[in-house]
Design a protein around this motif. Structure first.
Motif, mmCIF file in Angstrom:
data_model
loop_
_atom_site.group_PDB
_atom_site.id
_atom_site.type_symbol
_atom_site.label_atom_id
_atom_site.label_comp_id
_atom_site.label_asym_id
_atom_site.label_seq_id
_atom_site.Cartn_x
_atom_site.Cartn_y
_atom_site.Cartn_z
ATOM 1 N N GLY A 1 3.223 1.357 -14.453
ATOM 2 C CA GLY A 1 2.100 2.190 -14.050
ATOM 3 C C GLY A 1 1.569 1.952 -12.650
ATOM 4 O O GLY A 1 0.686 2.686 -12.196
ATOM 5 N N SER A 2 2.069 0.910 -11.955
ATOM 6 C CA SER A 2 1.632 0.691 -10.576
ATOM 7 C C SER A 2 2.163 1.824 -9.696
ATOM 8 O O SER A 2 3.339 2.164 -9.765
ATOM 9 N N ARG A 3 1.322 2.341 -8.855
ATOM 10 C CA ARG A 3 1.756 3.465 -8.015
ATOM 11 C C ARG A 3 2.036 3.065 -6.579
ATOM 12 O O ARG A 3 2.678 3.802 -5.845
ATOM 13 N N VAL A 4 1.493 1.927 -6.174
ATOM 14 C CA VAL A 4 1.730 1.477 -4.797
ATOM 15 C C VAL A 4 2.262 0.045 -4.825
ATOM 16 O O VAL A 4 1.997 -0.725 -5.742
ATOM 17 N N SER A 5 3.012 -0.268 -3.796
ATOM 18 C CA SER A 5 3.582 -1.604 -3.695
ATOM 19 C C SER A 5 2.531 -2.588 -3.195
ATOM 20 O O SER A 5 1.706 -2.250 -2.340
ATOM 21 N N GLY A 6 2.580 -3.808 -3.698
ATOM 22 C CA GLY A 6 1.741 -4.870 -3.160
ATOM 23 C C GLY A 6 2.499 -5.720 -2.161
ATOM 24 O O GLY A 6 1.925 -6.615 -1.540
ATOM 25 N N LEU A 7 3.795 -5.464 -2.010
ATOM 26 C CA LEU A 7 4.667 -6.348 -1.244
ATOM 27 C C LEU A 7 5.423 -5.587 -0.168
ATOM 28 O O LEU A 7 5.597 -4.363 -0.246
ATOM 29 N N TRP A 8 5.883 -6.344 0.810
ATOM 30 C CA TRP A 8 6.834 -5.826 1.792
ATOM 31 C C TRP A 8 8.217 -6.139 1.235
ATOM 32 O O TRP A 8 8.528 -7.306 0.980
ATOM 33 N N GLY B 1 0.790 -1.227 0.000
ATOM 34 C CA GLY B 1 0.000 0.000 0.000
ATOM 35 C C GLY B 1 0.822 1.277 0.000
ATOM 36 O O GLY B 1 0.271 2.365 -0.180
ATOM 37 N N SER B 2 2.134 1.147 0.187
ATOM 38 C CA SER B 2 2.975 2.356 0.197
ATOM 39 C C SER B 2 3.282 2.778 -1.241
ATOM 40 O O SER B 2 3.422 1.941 -2.136
ATOM 41 N N PRO B 3 3.388 4.095 -1.498
ATOM 42 C CA PRO B 3 3.730 4.542 -2.845
ATOM 43 C C PRO B 3 5.154 4.119 -3.210
ATOM 44 O O PRO B 3 6.037 4.099 -2.355
ATOM 45 N N ILE B 4 5.335 3.742 -4.486
ATOM 46 C CA ILE B 4 6.680 3.352 -4.942
ATOM 47 C C ILE B 4 7.372 4.620 -5.441
ATOM 48 O O ILE B 4 7.385 4.923 -6.635
ATOM 49 N N ASN B 5 7.921 5.365 -4.501
ATOM 50 C CA ASN B 5 8.574 6.625 -4.863
ATOM 51 C C ASN B 5 9.989 6.417 -5.368
ATOM 52 O O ASN B 5 10.517 7.255 -6.096
ATOM 53 N N SER B 6 10.601 5.314 -4.950
ATOM 54 C CA SER B 6 11.970 5.012 -5.368
ATOM 55 C C SER B 6 12.061 3.561 -5.792
ATOM 56 O O SER B 6 11.307 2.709 -5.301
ATOM 57 N N VAL B 7 13.009 3.307 -6.682
ATOM 58 C CA VAL B 7 13.313 1.932 -7.070
ATOM 59 C C VAL B 7 14.787 1.680 -6.752
ATOM 60 O O VAL B 7 15.590 2.618 -6.670
ATOM 61 N N TYR B 8 15.143 0.397 -6.573
ATOM 62 C CA TYR B 8 16.470 0.049 -6.066
ATOM 63 C C TYR B 8 17.093 -1.060 -6.918
ATOM 64 O O TYR B 8 16.455 -2.071 -7.207
ATOM 65 N N PHE B 9 18.380 -0.868 -7.262
ATOM 66 C CA PHE B 9 19.155 -1.872 -7.986
ATOM 67 C C PHE B 9 20.302 -2.318 -7.068
ATOM 68 O O PHE B 9 21.231 -1.536 -6.828
ATOM 69 N N PRO B 10 20.265 -3.563 -6.581
ATOM 70 C CA PRO B 10 21.371 -4.023 -5.738
ATOM 71 C C PRO B 10 22.686 -4.083 -6.512
ATOM 72 O O PRO B 10 22.741 -4.579 -7.644
#
Ligand SMILES: [Zn+2]
Length: 254
Positions: free
Chosen positions: A90-97, A46-55
């Motif tokens: 286009g997804s704006r919120v995360s479905g996952l932890w 439910g949190s917005p995906i404001n950032s993405v991460y590349f390990p």
């Protein structure tokens, strides 16, 4: 930003490896290289995906949270992947932890910045779509694996994957995390690790598993280790030959 070291070891995230210099420079201008500690939470349902991460090192885990508060791990992300890719569709919120399972260095992008780069860069667009396809493929393999293979074989599979995708032979793997990954209770993990140790594949202590005999662990692991490795590799077709060959290695597949 990402490069092959002189000794052949690849540094950085594989999705971004070997992009044309101009594209890499433009991406680097948007990237923040951050160090994350183990158990750092990056996204919640439910949190917005404001950032993405590349390990670039370390690893992330993705969990589905159940109504009773329990968690089931559904994804493990190392240098071959990224966290937050649904935002590029286009997804704006995360479905996952999404949580940092092993501390390390990660490239962080504002989702809007990366989406703009994807729009202007056909190769980056293709790579990240390939990654999404690879994730879907891995989810399918795991669904079949969970139904058909015993817990010792699945534990061996996941320990090998952890070793491959960002961790050393000395794995920082708690019983709790392995239980979440395998979808079993912690005592079952204890029994599985004891069996792997009895067979000579690993040694283990509190919070640590050491791969003592990789070949032995490969023999014990179910076929899904190899299937998943090839599924990842066939969606990384830009990798230089030695790395690409490693992913497509058919050893162990009968
Ligand atoms: Zn399996």
């Amino acid at each position: 930003m990402v490069a092959a070291a002189s000794d052949g070891a690849v540094q950085g995230n594989l999705l971004l490896l070997g992009l044309p210099a101009a594209d890499a420079e433009r991406l680097a201008a948007h990237a923040h290289r951050v160090r994350l500690d183990r158990m750092a939470t990056l996204m919640t349902p439910g949190s917005p995906i404001n950032s993405v991460y590349f390990p670039e090192s370390g690893a992330l885990s993705e969990f589905v949270l159940m109504a009773d508060g329990s968690a089931v791990e559904v994804g493990f992300i190392g240098r071959e992947g990224m966290a937050g890719w649904p935002a590029l569709f286009g997804s704006r919120v995360s479905g996952l932890w999404v949580v940092c399972q092993t501390g390390g260095v990660f490239l962080q992008f504002a989702t809007t910045d990366l989406a703009a780069e994807v729009d202007r860069n056909p190769e980056l667009h293709r790579r990240l779509h390939c990654h999404a396809a690879a994730v879907i493929g891995q989810r399918a393999i795991s669904a079949a694996c969970d139904r058909h293979h015993d817990v010792v074989a699945r534990a061996a599979r996941h320990l090998l994957a952890a070793r491959d995708l960002g961790l050393d032979d000395e794995l920082v793997v708690t019983h709790e995390f392995l239980a979440l990954r395998l979808g079993v209770q912690r005592p079952t993990v204890t029994v599985a690790l004891a069996e792997l140790e009895r067979l000579g594949a690993i040694t283990h202590g509190r919070g640590h598993v050491t791969v003592a005999d990789r070949a032995c662990l490969e023999r014990i692991a179910c076929e899904c280790y190899w299937t998943t490795r090839r599924e990842i590799g066939r969606h990384l077709d830009w990798l230089p030959a030695p790395l690409g060959a490693w992913f497509s290695d058919a050893n162990g597949v009968t």
